[in-house]
Design a protein around this motif. Structure first.
Motif, PDB file in Angstrom:
ATOM      1  N   PHE A 329       0.788  -1.225   0.153  1.00 35.60           N
ATOM      2  CA  PHE A 329      -0.089   0.188  -0.196  1.00 35.60           C
ATOM      3  C   PHE A 329       0.823   1.209   0.069  1.00 35.60           C
ATOM      4  O   PHE A 329       0.663   2.358  -0.637  1.00 35.60           O
ATOM      5  N   GLU A 330       1.832   1.146   0.841  1.00 37.10           N
ATOM      6  CA  GLU A 330       2.655   2.695   1.149  1.00 37.10           C
ATOM      7  C   GLU A 330       3.480   2.780  -0.209  1.00 37.10           C
ATOM      8  O   GLU A 330       3.569   4.029  -0.828  1.00 37.10           O
ATOM      9  N   GLU A 331       4.043   1.689  -1.005  1.00 36.93           N
ATOM     10  CA  GLU A 331       4.701   1.788  -2.318  1.00 36.93           C
ATOM     11  C   GLU A 331       3.880   2.690  -3.252  1.00 36.93           C
ATOM     12  O   GLU A 331       4.110   3.566  -3.870  1.00 36.93           O
ATOM     13  N   LYS A 332       2.635   2.205  -3.371  1.00 39.43           N
ATOM     14  CA  LYS A 332       1.656   2.557  -4.238  1.00 39.43           C
ATOM     15  C   LYS A 332       1.031   4.213  -4.027  1.00 39.43           C
ATOM     16  O   LYS A 332       0.887   4.990  -4.514  1.00 39.43           O
ATOM     17  N   HIS A 333       0.852   4.479  -2.279  1.00 39.63           N
ATOM     18  CA  HIS A 333       0.336   5.539  -1.996  1.00 39.63           C
ATOM     19  C   HIS A 333       1.436   6.653  -2.365  1.00 39.63           C
ATOM     20  O   HIS A 333       0.800   7.744  -2.396  1.00 39.63           O
ATOM     21  N   LEU A 334       2.641   6.038  -2.121  1.00 40.81           N
ATOM     22  CA  LEU A 334       3.734   7.313  -2.213  1.00 40.81           C
ATOM     23  C   LEU A 334       3.683   7.841  -3.578  1.00 40.81           C
ATOM     24  O   LEU A 334       3.890   9.086  -4.031  1.00 40.81           O
ATOM     25  N   VAL A 354      -9.565  10.865  -4.666  1.00 40.19           N
ATOM     26  CA  VAL A 354     -10.583   9.572  -4.338  1.00 40.19           C
ATOM     27  C   VAL A 354     -10.199   8.236  -4.308  1.00 40.19           C
ATOM     28  O   VAL A 354     -10.504   7.494  -3.473  1.00 40.19           O
ATOM     29  N   GLU A 355      -9.183   8.057  -5.445  1.00 35.71           N
ATOM     30  CA  GLU A 355      -8.619   6.900  -5.460  1.00 35.71           C
ATOM     31  C   GLU A 355      -7.559   6.441  -4.292  1.00 35.71           C
ATOM     32  O   GLU A 355      -7.875   5.206  -4.020  1.00 35.71           O
ATOM     33  N   CYS A 356      -6.921   7.565  -3.861  1.00 38.71           N
ATOM     34  CA  CYS A 356      -6.055   7.464  -2.796  1.00 38.71           C
ATOM     35  C   CYS A 356      -7.048   7.080  -1.488  1.00 38.71           C
ATOM     36  O   CYS A 356      -6.768   6.147  -0.696  1.00 38.71           O
TER      37      CYS A 356
END
Length: 528
Positions: A329-334, A354-356
């Motif tokens: 999640f964090e990799e994608k979130h960053l 919204v996607e985040c």
């Protein structure tokens, strides 16, 4: 007593004095102002300086539970007291007071540096709990007996000692004596002990030191034996079979049995015990129960160890899964946050935000699902363990009560002995009535043979006492093992509830943090 203290009235160690001292010694500037506004909790204070306050009595320090350094020098304190809650104390200065006796230090097991300089102490004692003591200042007191030095041999970490200004420091052999009897000391009266002095001291007092070492070794061996016995007893208590590995139970039956002890003088009782060794058989049964109890304790321990391993493996595996999900999640979130910051079109920004948010919600659902799966897994494991441990305890109780190594057998032996003893007693009564008894009986024994009812009652009373002792020991074993089992299972269930609540709280805190970070980013972009 110093002049400043003489010019003031004795003060009380109340909250006002303590708050003032804490405030004056607290942080300065911005941190200090904040501390004054919010207040400083006494439990957070690590160092406290209360010198030159004309304090008569140590009091109200119980809230300073994490205190490490306490300065109470130059007061008018007469007794060492009120320090029992300061178990983290490392440094204590009580110099320049009016203390006559060393006391009140039993809980200060972490104390390393103690100053009692310039008091009225005449004897070094009551320091046994200070096993970490490294520095001891007792100068300018009234210690006159050189044997006080020998007491300090028990403090293996003691490296610095001050005794100057005491009557013993005037003795011709003072320095040599101290160096000989405290060979690990590095500093004496603020001076380093040189190797030559240490060597000469050892030679001069070698004979008495050797004798002292021998006595200390004997004392240490006795202490170690006592500790081993104590640890063994605790292990037996944990198995609920303490004092069953010998004649303890049998002896206890006669300890309060006045009538039974009298009846042992009857002619024929000795022959009865030889033909039917009551005590030996009774002790063998107790030993059987004892050995069985140890084996059952080992089985319970193995069951608990296996259970704990299963629990830890399940938790660790679940945590690893959670960490992987969070890392993904964090990799994608960053990457998404970086894309949002680089994006200039508001509609696109809002869509990505919204996607985040959906990703955060999805992570929350994944983590909560993992936790619920773990809860179900642990619940099943706990229920299996509970059944197993209850069955083990039940089997233990059943076998102790009604199987091959049982208290029931002890009762049978006692009943058989009672019947034989009653028979001998009745026969003795008949011989006394007929004047046929050749043996002389003690007066208190002969007094039992007034009539049949009296002797029957005496034998019955003895029998009742013996049965009560057996019953009480059985009830104690059953009650304690059942209580242990209940408490163990309850604690396991409670620990799991607390673990689950903690984990849910962690998940919520993490998700809230990520959502707040996203919300702040969203508001900042809208304002821009």
């Amino acid at each position: 007593m110093n002049r400043l203290c003489q010019s003031m009235e004795p003060r009380v160690m109340d909250d006002d004095l303590l708050k003032l001292a804490v405030a004056e010694q607290g942080p300065r500037e911005e941190a200090g102002q904040l501390a004054k506004q919010e207040g400083i909790l006494f439990k957070d204070v690590l160092s406290l300086q209360l010198d030159f306050q004309n304090i008569l009595r140590i009091d109200n320090l119980w809230q300073f539970e994490n205190l490490r350094k306490l300065q109470l020098d130059n007061n008018i304190i007469e007794r060492i007291e009120g320090l029992e809650n300061l178990t983290h104390l490392v440094w204590l200065d009580l110099s320049f007071n009016n203390i006559e006796t060393i006391e009140g230090l039993d809980t200060l097991v972490n104390l390393e540096d103690l100053s009692l300089f310039n008091n009225r102490i005449s004897k070094i004692d009551s320091l046994d709990a200070l096993v970490k003591l490294q520095v001891l200042s007792l100068g300018n007191n009234q210690i006159f007996n050189m044997m006080n030095v020998i007491y300090l041999r028990r403090f293996k970490d003691l490296r610095t000692l001050s005794l100057s200004g005491n009557p013993i420091s005037e003795a011709e052999d003072y320095k040599m004596f101290v160096c000989a009897y405290l060979p690990d000391l590095v500093y004496l009266d603020f001076r380093r002990i040189d190797d030559l002095t240490r060597e000469l001291a050892e030679i001069k007092h070698q004979y008495t030191i050797d004798e002292l070492k021998h006595r200390e070794e004997l004392t240490q061996a006795q202490w170690e034996e006592a500790q081993a016995q104590k640890e063994e007893l605790e292990a037996h208590k944990a198995a609920f079979i303490e004092h069953l590995n010998g004649s303890f139970l049998f002896d206890s039956m006669y300890a309060e049995d006045v009538e039974g002890n009298k009846l042992s003088f009857l002619p024929g009782v000795g022959e009865l015990l030889e033909a039917y060794p009551f005590k030996d058989k009774f002790v063998i049964i107790c030993l059987n129960i004892f050995e069985y109890g140890l084996k059952q304790q080992e089985k319970r321990k193995m069951e608990i160890d296996t259970f704990n391993e299963c629990i830890q493996e399940a938790i660790q595996e679940n945590q690893e899964q959670g960490k992987r999900k969070i890392a993904e999640f964090e990799e994608k979130h960053l990457l998404n946050l970086s894309a949002i910051r680089d994006e200039s079109e508001m509609p696109v920004i809002e869509m990505k935000i919204v996607e985040c948010g959906e990703d955060i919600t999805q992570l929350f659902n994944v983590l909560m699902t993992l936790e619920m799966q773990l809860v179900e897994q642990l619940e099943e494991t706990i229920n299996i363990f509970e059944r197993n441990i209850v069955d083990l305890v039940g089997l233990f109780i059943e076998n102790v009560q009604s199987s091959w190594c049982t208290m029931a057998q002890c009762r049978d032996l006692e009943s058989h002995h009672h019947e034989k003893l009653l028979e001998i007693s009745i026969n003795t009564l008949e011989k006394i009535v007929k004047g046929e008894l050749d043996e002389d009986l003690p007066d208190d024994v002969r007094a039992l043979f007034v009539d049949k009812d009296t002797i029957v009652n005496a034998v019955g009373a003895s029998h009742d006492i013996h049965l009560l002792k057996i019953d009480n020991r059985e009830d104690e074993l059953v009650t304690r093992v059942n209580s242990w089992c209940t408490q163990l299972v309850d604690k396991i269930h409670t620990d799991e509830i607390m673990r689950n609540r903690k984990r849910v709280k962690e998940i919520n805190q993490y998700v809230d943090h990520m959502q707040n970070e996203l919300d702040n980013l969203e508001f900042g972009d809208i304002l821009d």
